[in-house]
Design a protein around this motif. Sequence first.
Motif, mmCIF file in Angstrom:
data_model
loop_
_atom_site.group_PDB
_atom_site.id
_atom_site.type_symbol
_atom_site.label_atom_id
_atom_site.label_comp_id
_atom_site.label_asym_id
_atom_site.label_seq_id
_atom_site.Cartn_x
_atom_site.Cartn_y
_atom_site.Cartn_z
ATOM 1 N N CYS A 111 56.284 -6.683 24.502
ATOM 2 C CA CYS A 111 56.802 -7.717 23.611
ATOM 3 C C CYS A 111 56.586 -9.041 24.323
ATOM 4 O O CYS A 111 56.992 -9.194 25.482
ATOM 5 C CB CYS A 111 58.281 -7.481 23.353
ATOM 6 N N LYS B 256 56.618 -1.663 28.624
ATOM 7 C CA LYS B 256 57.053 -0.319 28.996
ATOM 8 C C LYS B 256 55.967 0.689 28.642
ATOM 9 O O LYS B 256 55.435 0.667 27.539
ATOM 10 C CB LYS B 256 58.345 0.017 28.239
ATOM 11 N N GLU C 224 59.051 7.861 20.577
ATOM 12 C CA GLU C 224 59.033 7.147 21.855
ATOM 13 C C GLU C 224 58.326 5.792 21.704
ATOM 14 O O GLU C 224 58.720 4.802 22.333
ATOM 15 C CB GLU C 224 58.342 8.004 22.925
ATOM 16 N N THR D 278 61.177 3.698 20.224
ATOM 17 C CA THR D 278 62.308 3.368 21.119
ATOM 18 C C THR D 278 61.851 2.483 22.279
ATOM 19 O O THR D 278 62.572 1.576 22.684
ATOM 20 C CB THR D 278 63.000 4.636 21.674
ATOM 21 N N SER D 279 60.644 2.715 22.776
ATOM 22 C CA SER D 279 60.195 1.868 23.896
ATOM 23 C C SER D 279 59.896 0.450 23.395
ATOM 24 O O SER D 279 60.131 -0.533 24.088
ATOM 25 C CB SER D 279 58.985 2.473 24.611
ATOM 26 N N LEU E 122 61.498 -1.022 20.938
ATOM 27 C CA LEU E 122 62.814 -1.640 20.739
ATOM 28 C C LEU E 122 63.378 -2.134 22.087
ATOM 29 O O LEU E 122 63.926 -3.239 22.181
ATOM 30 C CB LEU E 122 63.753 -0.597 20.110
ATOM 31 N N GLU E 123 63.213 -1.317 23.106
ATOM 32 C CA GLU E 123 63.684 -1.726 24.443
ATOM 33 C C GLU E 123 63.028 -3.012 24.911
ATOM 34 O O GLU E 123 63.696 -3.920 25.403
ATOM 35 C CB GLU E 123 63.325 -0.628 25.461
ATOM 36 N N VAL E 124 61.687 -3.098 24.772
ATOM 37 C CA VAL E 124 61.011 -4.309 25.272
ATOM 38 C C VAL E 124 61.350 -5.529 24.415
ATOM 39 O O VAL E 124 61.390 -6.651 24.930
ATOM 40 C CB VAL E 124 59.474 -4.136 25.429
ATOM 41 N N LYS F 218 64.302 -6.137 23.109
ATOM 42 C CA LYS F 218 65.613 -6.593 23.595
ATOM 43 C C LYS F 218 65.479 -7.248 24.967
ATOM 44 O O LYS F 218 66.090 -8.288 25.242
ATOM 45 C CB LYS F 218 66.583 -5.412 23.655
ATOM 46 N N GLU F 219 64.648 -6.642 25.799
ATOM 47 C CA GLU F 219 64.468 -7.173 27.158
ATOM 48 C C GLU F 219 63.823 -8.562 27.121
ATOM 49 O O GLU F 219 64.249 -9.472 27.830
ATOM 50 C CB GLU F 219 63.584 -6.199 27.935
ATOM 51 N N LYS G 270 66.262 -11.162 26.082
ATOM 52 C CA LYS G 270 67.184 -11.443 27.189
ATOM 53 C C LYS G 270 66.505 -12.335 28.234
ATOM 54 O O LYS G 270 67.089 -13.307 28.718
ATOM 55 C CB LYS G 270 67.609 -10.113 27.818
#
Length: 499
Positions: free
Chosen positions: A17, A32, A50, A53-54, A56-58, A60-61, A64
């Motif tokens: 992302c 990721k 996967e 979900t990966s 979505l994680e990036v 959010k990261e 941040k």
Amino acid sequence: MPKYIMSLDAGTTSNRCIIYDKNGLIKAVAQKEFTQFFPKPGWVEHDANEIWTSMLEVMKEALKNVNASASDIAAIGITNQRETTIVWDRDTGEPVCPAIVWQCRRTADYCDELKKRGLTETIKNKTGLVIDAYFSATKLKWILDNVDGVRARAEKGELCFGTVETWLIWKLTSGEVHVTDYSNASRTMMFNINTLAWDDEILNELDIPKVMLPQAKQSSEVYGETDPEILGAPIKISGAAGDQQAALFGQGCFKKGDVKNTYGTGCFLLMNTGDKPVFSDNGLVTTIAWGLDGKVNYALEGSVFVAGAAVQWLRDELGIIASAPESETLAKNVPDSNGCYFVPSFTGLGAPYWNPYVRGTIVGLTRGVNKYHIVRATLESIAFQVSDVLGAMEADSGDHFSKLKVDGGASANNLLMQMQADIIDAQVVRPRSVESTSLGAAYLAGLAVGFWKDEAEIMKNMQTDRTFDPTMSETDRKNALTGWKKAVKAAMSYNGVQE
Ligand code: ADP
């Protein structure tokens, strides 16, 4: 107006992302890797859950990292590994089986059958593609024929098909939106690039139920909004393009005749051919570059299988360089390759030769050839192969190009870029940001929501890192190309298949 555009780069081995500001500058990156599955020789799969979900994680990261919230993001653009095929349940969102990745060869035999049925010309004229396991259609057919109960459920309208951008948009909107963009649709081998519609004849031939296909849209338009539950507020999703087409856009190749080349493991060359598809006589594929402002731009695409991978071979198999960048330092120790040519056709040759049986060959060896000459010949081989594909593009399109825009890992090699300019007798332009792929998706998304006004405003963001002008004499260039052609001929005379 929110400050940023979020670009999701769904690659083959990792998801990224990247958050961009209005100047097209990177404000945050998160990345990721995800799992690669190789269940049988030649098979490649991903877990679609996967991938989601990966991603979505990036997302959010990255938010941040730049200390932003969803309301700071004007829009999301997506670019993706192309052709990879996912089928999922319309109600539960559960994939019915692993995603079949573009590299997967499991449907190669079925593709041969389609060719025997005489479909080559039909497929080419309608989709712009050559029949190959690479494209999504036969992968989807495999799932319909081999996963229990899937065909019946698909026919009842219970299942959705999508490539990776379709899957991500569907997940981001919690199942509200089932769309693809023209550039991705044009890689499925089911989409008619002349009429911009799924092709009934091809769907019938392959027995694929139309009801499972996404709606095809422009590459730059608002498809929907993210479910507010996901990032705290809704964000418009307004751009999508396959990775190579996004890179063409991110490089600002907006005009007919503009060409970009990505120097990675292999090379991907795309030429914008304007508002009409050009069908190749030289083994290139025709593809949709993007749909934008109610118009469609087409491209010719050609690839070189082994480019940066030849440099990796010097490093890993021969051990004559310690790192890829060292290829430049070592090659500079000698003024030329001392008459030696390397054809790195480890896996056959693509356009314009199309010979799967050729194997790698070094010719012109004399007693004085040393490792520096071999390294130099390796870099030259990349430039020669790119020149061959460009030649095919010029022959097909009738356009002459004077500039090549470059990106990708190996474009950092200044010596290689100079060789390229010399061999093609055209200027090579390397932008400051070689993140063309994610930038292209960001621009497509931003244009749709007015974050950027038009292409002219985007062009103002484009900054050149360095240009390389041709300096080789015409005689030297002709001699070099003649030598290369002879080397390719020599390589082709050796058929790597055991009789
Ligand atoms: P991919 O996306 O295909 O993994 P990248 O764009 O990351 O590729 O580029 C990596 C490739 O570029 C590798 O094959 C590597 O050998 C080659 N490469 C990277 N840097 C250089 C360099 N300075 N000179 C020559 N080749 C390089």
